[in-house]
Design a protein around this motif. Sequence first.
Motif, PDB file in Angstrom:
ATOM      1  N   HIS A  45       0.808  -1.206   0.000  1.00 29.90           N
ATOM      2  CA  HIS A  45       0.000   0.000   0.000  1.00 29.90           C
ATOM      3  C   HIS A  45       0.851   1.271   0.000  1.00 29.90           C
ATOM      4  N   CYS A  46       1.920   1.281   0.803  1.00 28.92           N
ATOM      5  CA  CYS A  46       2.705   2.511   0.953  1.00 28.92           C
ATOM      6  C   CYS A  46       4.207   2.298   0.802  1.00 28.92           C
ATOM      7  N   LEU A  47       4.657   1.068   0.552  1.00 28.35           N
ATOM      8  CA  LEU A  47       6.066   0.689   0.445  1.00 28.35           C
ATOM      9  C   LEU A  47       6.830   0.877   1.758  1.00 28.35           C
ATOM     10  N   GLY A  48       6.112   0.900   2.877  1.00 31.39           N
ATOM     11  CA  GLY A  48       6.744   0.967   4.198  1.00 31.39           C
ATOM     12  C   GLY A  48       7.276  -0.396   4.607  1.00 31.39           C
ATOM     13  N   ARG A  49       7.953  -0.455   5.733  1.00 34.46           N
ATOM     14  CA  ARG A  49       8.566  -1.689   6.221  1.00 34.46           C
ATOM     15  C   ARG A  49       7.510  -2.575   6.865  1.00 34.46           C
ATOM     16  N   GLY A  68       0.002   0.980   8.726  1.00 39.14           N
ATOM     17  CA  GLY A  68      -0.793   0.168   9.631  1.00 39.14           C
ATOM     18  C   GLY A  68      -1.593  -0.923   8.949  1.00 39.14           C
ATOM     19  N   ALA A  69      -1.347  -1.202   7.662  1.00 38.58           N
ATOM     20  CA  ALA A  69      -2.036  -2.313   7.001  1.00 38.58           C
ATOM     21  C   ALA A  69      -1.747  -3.580   7.788  1.00 38.58           C
ATOM     22  N   VAL A  78       0.163  -8.511   3.086  1.00 35.57           N
ATOM     23  CA  VAL A  78       0.549  -7.112   3.248  1.00 35.57           C
ATOM     24  C   VAL A  78       1.683  -6.739   2.299  1.00 35.57           C
ATOM     25  N   CYS A  79       2.523  -7.690   1.963  1.00 38.90           N
ATOM     26  CA  CYS A  79       3.756  -7.461   1.218  1.00 38.90           C
ATOM     27  C   CYS A  79       3.507  -7.301  -0.281  1.00 38.90           C
ATOM     28  N   CYS A  80       4.421  -6.614  -0.963  1.00 40.98           N
ATOM     29  CA  CYS A  80       4.349  -6.467  -2.426  1.00 40.98           C
ATOM     30  C   CYS A  80       4.524  -7.802  -3.127  1.00 40.98           C
ATOM     31  N   CYS A  81       5.245  -8.725  -2.527  1.00 40.80           N
ATOM     32  CA  CYS A  81       5.446 -10.048  -3.148  1.00 40.80           C
ATOM     33  C   CYS A  81       4.125 -10.793  -3.320  1.00 40.80           C
ATOM     34  N   GLY A  82       3.165 -10.508  -2.490  1.00 45.78           N
ATOM     35  CA  GLY A  82       1.889 -11.204  -2.562  1.00 45.78           C
ATOM     36  C   GLY A  82       0.883 -10.548  -3.479  1.00 45.78           C
ATOM     37  N   ALA A  83       1.222  -9.391  -4.050  1.00 49.88           N
ATOM     38  CA  ALA A  83       0.287  -8.685  -4.926  1.00 49.88           C
ATOM     39  C   ALA A  83       0.218  -9.383  -6.275  1.00 49.88           C
ATOM     40  N   GLU A 107      15.923   0.682   3.008  1.00 44.71           N
ATOM     41  CA  GLU A 107      16.594  -0.592   3.214  1.00 44.71           C
ATOM     42  C   GLU A 107      15.987  -1.689   2.354  1.00 44.71           C
ATOM     43  N   ILE A 108      14.681  -1.616   2.092  1.00 45.64           N
ATOM     44  CA  ILE A 108      13.990  -2.624   1.291  1.00 45.64           C
ATOM     45  C   ILE A 108      13.432  -1.952   0.045  1.00 45.64           C
ATOM     46  N   LEU A 109      13.694  -2.553  -1.104  1.00 38.29           N
ATOM     47  CA  LEU A 109      13.197  -2.042  -2.376  1.00 38.29           C
ATOM     48  C   LEU A 109      12.315  -3.090  -3.035  1.00 38.29           C
ATOM     49  N   VAL A 110      11.549  -2.657  -4.034  1.00 33.77           N
ATOM     50  CA  VAL A 110      10.663  -3.559  -4.767  1.00 33.77           C
ATOM     51  C   VAL A 110      11.038  -3.485  -6.236  1.00 33.77           C
TER      52      VAL A 110
END
Length: 133
Positions: A45-49, A68-69, A78-83, A107-110
């Motif tokens: 949703h927001c590319l947060g950690r 807060g997702a 919640v993760c981009c990998c699951g989209a 620290e984490i990129l997509v």
Amino acid sequence: MSIIAKLLQLDLFGAPANVVPAGLKRTRVAAAVTGWDLVDHACRHCLGRVLMRRHRDGTVEARCAECGAHSEDGIREVCCCGAECGTLGHVLECFRNPAITPSVPQEILVRERLVVEQRRERRRPKLVGHRDF
């Protein structure tokens, strides 16, 4: 006692000491085995950690530290990998930034995964018989 210490003891918001407002009752989460752990994933949703914690019954709870997702079904919710991206499936993947710089401090990129297109035999059209054609 100094003046600063006296000021720090003042109740500036008018609530009596040791009283929690009715909507904010303290609850003890007895089901959690550990606290929140950072994982190498970014929020879809927001590319947060993304944070994760395990419960005694074996379930994994995930939560975004920024927006807060929340999901009680694991990190993939919640993760981009699951989209999912339509018929292509899971195209995105999270990875740890190998070179953190002031221009890219995350620290984490997509990134987009390499998706091999699966060739299928083309469907033959169904001919429609009509006497005028």
